[in-house]
Design a protein around this motif. Sequence first.
Motif, PDB file in Angstrom:
ATOM      1  N   THR A 156      27.850  22.128 -60.658  1.00 27.10           N
ATOM      2  CA  THR A 156      28.086  21.044 -59.709  1.00 27.10           C
ATOM      3  C   THR A 156      29.593  20.791 -59.596  1.00 27.10           C
ATOM      4  OG1 THR A 156      28.008  19.319 -61.403  1.00 27.10           O
ATOM      5  CG2 THR A 156      25.904  19.953 -60.362  1.00 27.10           C
ATOM      6  N   GLU A 158      31.021  17.993 -60.271  1.00 25.25           N
ATOM      7  CA  GLU A 158      31.407  17.239 -61.456  1.00 25.25           C
ATOM      8  C   GLU A 158      31.673  18.162 -62.644  1.00 25.25           C
ATOM      9  OE1 GLU A 158      29.939  13.159 -63.639  1.00 25.25           O
ATOM     10  OE2 GLU A 158      28.396  14.548 -62.933  1.00 25.25           O
ATOM     11  N   THR A 213      37.391  15.470 -53.157  1.00 26.96           N
ATOM     12  CA  THR A 213      36.751  14.603 -52.149  1.00 26.96           C
ATOM     13  C   THR A 213      35.253  14.861 -51.996  1.00 26.96           C
ATOM     14  OG1 THR A 213      37.357  16.186 -50.404  1.00 26.96           O
ATOM     15  CG2 THR A 213      38.892  14.388 -50.846  1.00 26.96           C
ATOM     16  N   ALA A 214      34.720  15.852 -52.703  1.00 25.22           N
ATOM     17  CA  ALA A 214      33.299  16.195 -52.562  1.00 25.22           C
ATOM     18  C   ALA A 214      32.418  15.284 -53.416  1.00 25.22           C
ATOM     19  CB  ALA A 214      33.083  17.651 -52.949  1.00 25.22           C
ATOM     20  N   ASP A 215      31.120  15.300 -53.126  1.00 25.77           N
ATOM     21  CA  ASP A 215      30.120  14.549 -53.893  1.00 25.77           C
ATOM     22  C   ASP A 215      30.027  15.156 -55.292  1.00 25.77           C
ATOM     23  OD1 ASP A 215      27.963  13.275 -54.986  1.00 25.77           O
ATOM     24  OD2 ASP A 215      26.532  13.867 -53.424  1.00 25.77           O
ATOM     25  N   LYS A 241      27.836  15.123 -57.556  1.00 27.93           N
ATOM     26  CA  LYS A 241      26.536  15.664 -57.942  1.00 27.93           C
ATOM     27  C   LYS A 241      26.150  16.893 -57.126  1.00 27.93           C
ATOM     28  CE  LYS A 241      26.034  12.353 -60.906  1.00 27.93           C
ATOM     29  NZ  LYS A 241      26.183  12.667 -62.342  1.00 27.93           N
ATOM     30  N   ALA A 242      26.885  17.177 -56.062  1.00 24.56           N
ATOM     31  CA  ALA A 242      26.553  18.302 -55.188  1.00 24.56           C
ATOM     32  C   ALA A 242      26.973  19.623 -55.829  1.00 24.56           C
ATOM     33  CB  ALA A 242      27.227  18.134 -53.835  1.00 24.56           C
ATOM     34  N   SER A 299      28.962  23.640 -52.092  1.00 26.89           N
ATOM     35  CA  SER A 299      28.962  22.739 -50.937  1.00 26.89           C
ATOM     36  C   SER A 299      30.377  22.306 -50.555  1.00 26.89           C
ATOM     37  CB  SER A 299      28.107  21.503 -51.229  1.00 26.89           C
ATOM     38  OG  SER A 299      28.702  20.717 -52.258  1.00 26.89           O
TER      39      SER A 299
END
Length: 457
Positions: free
Chosen positions: A143, A145, A185-187, A189-190, A194
């Motif tokens: 992920t 994170e 800047t990404a999520d 948990k994604a 992505s």
Amino acid sequence: MEDLAEKHADAADRDILALCLQQEHVADIVELLNEQDIEEQARVLIHLPDDKAVEVLDQPNLDDPAGLIEALPTERALKLLSGMSSDRVADVFRYMNDPPRADLLRQLDAETRTSLEKVLSYPVDSAGALMTTEFVSVPASWTVEQTLDHIRRVERTRETIYSVYVLDPKTRQLLKAVALRRLITADPKASVLSAARFDKPITVSPTADREEVARLISKYDLLAVPVVDESWHVIGIVTVDDIIDAIVAEGTEDAQKFGGMEALDEPYNTIGFWAMIKKRAGWLCILFLSEMLTASAMQHFSDELDRAAVLTLFIPLVMSSGGNSGSQATSLLIRAIALGEVKLRDWWKVALRELPTGICLGAILGILGVLRITVWQTAGFFDYGTHWILVAFTIATALTAIVTFGSLTGSMLPFALKKCGLDPASASAPFVATLVDVTGLVIYFSVALLILKGTLL
């Protein structure tokens, strides 16, 4: 910089000096060290903290890092080498002398030695020689994170982190390159995929020329480009700062070759006297022997010179014009080839472009030559004889022909050298000028014989 040198000049104690230098920017430290001899540089580096000393050695502006490493105690040298970036260590070992080179290479830790041998195995002007093997890669199953946590853990062991390279968990093949900005800047948990762009990552092979790497970085506005093998495994990255250093070095080499000499292997201030003579004497001798052909050509036309001495007045004019036009064309084509604007297969397009260009430029100079002769003749500054109009026409025609020939020769020579596997920059301005000088004389007197036959000749 003078203030910095004065501030440290009175520091007798090396520990105090090292403490003072810790507060300075690394570029200023390098500038200060470059003003000292190698022994003094080594004494300063011994007292600097490890991280600061490594940072100094990693700077491309340090004049003689190989000599500096040789001057350090072996234990200290090994410690600093293990902390330097792999591409910089490779540069140091390329210019290091034996036996220190072999001794240090044998004593390096296995990881550093393996990385070093990999980089040293590639040609000096290739992407493989420029790359650093310190990059961040993660499996595609992670992920965002997890990836950011990994970056925090390994950041100190990486030269720089512009992008993270996402690999197939099983094959370890490169799938995507994710810019650090997009990760932040990404999520969290994604999936890390992505955060990647949809397009295929830009890559280079380890044998790619450094000019090609520079072209890709410029074209795609990259901060780093991954170096991949035939199986699409990432073996290193070339960063923008490394390629800038390489471009500066390439530009320096080309500038020196343009002057009619071999490129220097060391800075001007540090290269030895006999090494300098060796670099310059070879080409000077070649150019001198080539210019002897000019004397031979003039001897061949000595009878014509005796009968029409006025022609000798314009020999420097027509010879320099041809050499100048040839040098212009050579400089333009060397740069165009280097930037990939022109390929070897485009030689005929260049010839078709340079032919009318040479004719036009030669005609412009020819008109100026006619005006000069006319003004001097009519104003009474100099008497070119009763056939001065024919002399003026001879000069105009010869200039047009010689400048055209110079432009064509100067533009085709880089292609010929490239085809033979030689550096096009070897087509230096003095070399082209010498070549055109000899042929220019033949053209000049041939035109004179054609136009002035039955009058002056």
